[in-house]
Design a protein around this motif. Structure first.
Motif, PDB file in Angstrom:
ATOM      1  N   ASN A  63       1.040  -1.396  -0.017  1.00  0.00           N
ATOM      2  CA  ASN A  63       0.131   0.355  -0.061  1.00  0.00           C
ATOM      3  C   ASN A  63       1.124   1.169   0.256  1.00  0.00           C
ATOM      4  O   ASN A  63       0.661   2.456  -0.531  1.00  0.00           O
ATOM      5  CB  ASN A  63      -0.925  -0.101   1.390  1.00  0.00           C
ATOM      6  CG  ASN A  63      -2.485  -0.854   1.232  1.00  0.00           C
ATOM      7  OD1 ASN A  63      -2.177  -0.909  -0.054  1.00  0.00           O
ATOM      8  ND2 ASN A  63      -2.716  -1.417   2.529  1.00  0.00           N
ATOM      9  N   SER A  64       2.384   1.593   0.198  1.00  0.00           N
ATOM     10  CA  SER A  64       3.507   2.512   0.375  1.00  0.00           C
ATOM     11  C   SER A  64       3.181   2.782  -1.447  1.00  0.00           C
ATOM     12  O   SER A  64       4.048   3.890  -1.683  1.00  0.00           O
ATOM     13  CB  SER A  64       4.007   2.374   1.162  1.00  0.00           C
ATOM     14  OG  SER A  64       4.827   0.930   0.527  1.00  0.00           O
ATOM     15  N   VAL A  65       3.333   1.472  -1.724  1.00  0.00           N
ATOM     16  CA  VAL A  65       3.595   2.279  -3.023  1.00  0.00           C
ATOM     17  C   VAL A  65       3.068   3.054  -4.488  1.00  0.00           C
ATOM     18  O   VAL A  65       1.614   2.880  -3.978  1.00  0.00           O
ATOM     19  CB  VAL A  65       3.404   0.675  -3.946  1.00  0.00           C
ATOM     20  CG1 VAL A  65       4.298   0.992  -5.587  1.00  0.00           C
ATOM     21  CG2 VAL A  65       4.903  -0.573  -3.526  1.00  0.00           C
ATOM     22  N   THR A  66       3.263   4.096  -4.853  1.00  0.00           N
ATOM     23  CA  THR A  66       2.628   5.174  -5.758  1.00  0.00           C
ATOM     24  C   THR A  66       3.107   4.792  -6.656  1.00  0.00           C
ATOM     25  O   THR A  66       2.574   4.608  -7.784  1.00  0.00           O
ATOM     26  CB  THR A  66       3.205   6.476  -5.635  1.00  0.00           C
ATOM     27  OG1 THR A  66       4.366   6.844  -5.776  1.00  0.00           O
ATOM     28  CG2 THR A  66       2.106   6.320  -3.930  1.00  0.00           C
ATOM     29  N   ILE A  67       4.122   4.029  -7.229  1.00  0.00           N
ATOM     30  CA  ILE A  67       4.667   3.813  -8.738  1.00  0.00           C
ATOM     31  C   ILE A  67       5.007   2.476  -8.814  1.00  0.00           C
ATOM     32  O   ILE A  67       6.094   2.044  -7.994  1.00  0.00           O
ATOM     33  CB  ILE A  67       5.593   5.037  -9.519  1.00  0.00           C
ATOM     34  CG1 ILE A  67       4.952   6.393  -9.167  1.00  0.00           C
ATOM     35  CG2 ILE A  67       6.520   4.623 -10.466  1.00  0.00           C
ATOM     36  CD1 ILE A  67       5.996   7.561  -9.368  1.00  0.00           C
ATOM     37  N   ILE A  68       4.663   1.599  -9.770  1.00  0.00           N
ATOM     38  CA  ILE A  68       5.450   0.420  -9.907  1.00  0.00           C
ATOM     39  C   ILE A  68       6.236   1.023 -11.822  1.00  0.00           C
ATOM     40  O   ILE A  68       6.110   1.280 -12.240  1.00  0.00           O
ATOM     41  CB  ILE A  68       4.416  -0.068 -11.152  1.00  0.00           C
ATOM     42  CG1 ILE A  68       3.355  -0.879  -9.575  1.00  0.00           C
ATOM     43  CG2 ILE A  68       5.489  -1.813 -11.207  1.00  0.00           C
ATOM     44  CD1 ILE A  68       2.181  -2.003 -10.580  1.00  0.00           C
TER      45      ILE A  68
END
Length: 328
Positions: free
Chosen positions: A43-48
């Motif tokens: 959930n902390s990821v904003t960009i893959i």
């Protein structure tokens, strides 16, 4: 297919029921284990990031946290066994060739939050047969040939719509827009308004309930017609494919309106239970719970009816004997 969330250190590979899971943190130079089959995007990821999972040929499913806003170019390039993908509700942009060459991908539902789709995102996906796109997106922000060399591209060609090249082999702007207008069905997105409701990331029980109340229980058995293509799906099939739909929504009033709908097969021989097992496991569990309750209730009513009939017979016999005794 069951999904289990990794516990403990999220950067480590976790074995649960002999199925390897990996929690992706989006760190710089993050090394994805070669044999991982199920990805959970933290959930902390904003960009893959670009090429994050490129050529990871064992990946079968990806569950994405709702904080992801961007999928960069070739993030899942040639993940040849990727079958199930739950995109973020907050997703805004899908990069070039992001899912190109995903040979097992059949269903791809893009949430309405997406504002930009770059070119070739689903190119060379030979099993892709069902695609839901954000119907309010600006077509100027959609790249060319997003479904090139897929069954959907063949359907378009049969409908007289196809990409046209200029003398340099580049897709013309006019044919690109014409193709996307067909693909997005701008004039009439779905044959039934409820189809649009079923694919919403934030679909509610109230919306479905209101529609069924207005259109009758038979609307639960309507077949779909997307892009002029009929898949033989009922609305429950579509809800079961929506990985964002809450369990109560999947197994709510639509199921109650037509309990048999859960066993109907589409043109691929799949039931809503089959789709829920792949795309919406909480919905599957809720459907099973309701089916069990329905069976129990039906059985209870049958017992009550049988006991009532037996009591009625005994009462008739008692009255008959009393009348005979009075005559004697």
């Amino acid at each position: 297919m069951a999904f289990h969330f990794a516990m403990g250190d999220p950067s480590e590979l976790v074995q649960i029921h002999n199925v390897p899971h990996y929690r992706y943190l989006g760190s710089a130079n993050e090394d994805i284990p070669w044999d991982v089959s199920h990805i959970i995007v933290d959930n902390s990821v904003t960009i893959i990031k670009k090429n994050a999972f490129s050529m990871c040929q064992n990946i079968e499913s990806v569950i994405m946290g709702d904080s992801v806003r961007i999928i960069e170019a070739e993030a899942f390039f040639k993940c040849i066994n990727l079958e199930v993908i739950r995109l973020s509700k907050s997703l805004q942009r899908i990069g070039e060739r992001a899912f190109c060459g995903c040979e097992e991908l059949q269903v791809f539902i893009i949430p309405p939050s997406v504002k930009e789709i770059e070119r070739w995102i689903l190119m060379d996906c030979p099993l892709l047969r069902f695609l839901v796109l954000p119907y309010e997106i600006n077509l100027d922000h959609v790249g060319e040939e997003i479904i090139f060399n897929t069954p959907l591209c063949d359907f378009a060609r049969d409908a007289g719509v196809q990409y046209e090249m200029d003398r340099n082999g580049i897709v013309t702007e006019e044919s690109n827009r014409r193709f996307h207008e067909w693909l997005f069905c701008r004039t009439e997105p779905y044959e039934s308004p409820l189809h649009k409701i079923c694919y919403k990331a934030d679909v509610t029980v109230q919306e479905i309930n209101d529609y069924i109340c207005e259109n009758g229980d038979e609307s639960a058995s309507q077949m779909d017609a997307m892009h002029g293509i009929t898949h033989g799906m009922t609305l429950l099939h579509m809800l079961a494919m929506n990985s964002h739909a809450a369990a109560d929504v999947v197994a709510g009033n639509l199921l109650h309106a037509n309990m048999d709908a859960v066993f109907l097969r589409d043109d691929e021989g799949e039931t809503p239970l089959d789709y829920a097992a792949r795309y919406n496991v909480p919905g599957l569990l809720k459907i099973i719970e309701i089916l069990c309750l329905h069976r129990q209730t039906t059985f209870t009513k049958k017992i009550i009816h049988e006991r009532g009939s037996l009591y009625q017979k005994k009462e008739v016999e008692r009255i008959r004997k009393r009348k005979i005794a009075e005559v004697v």
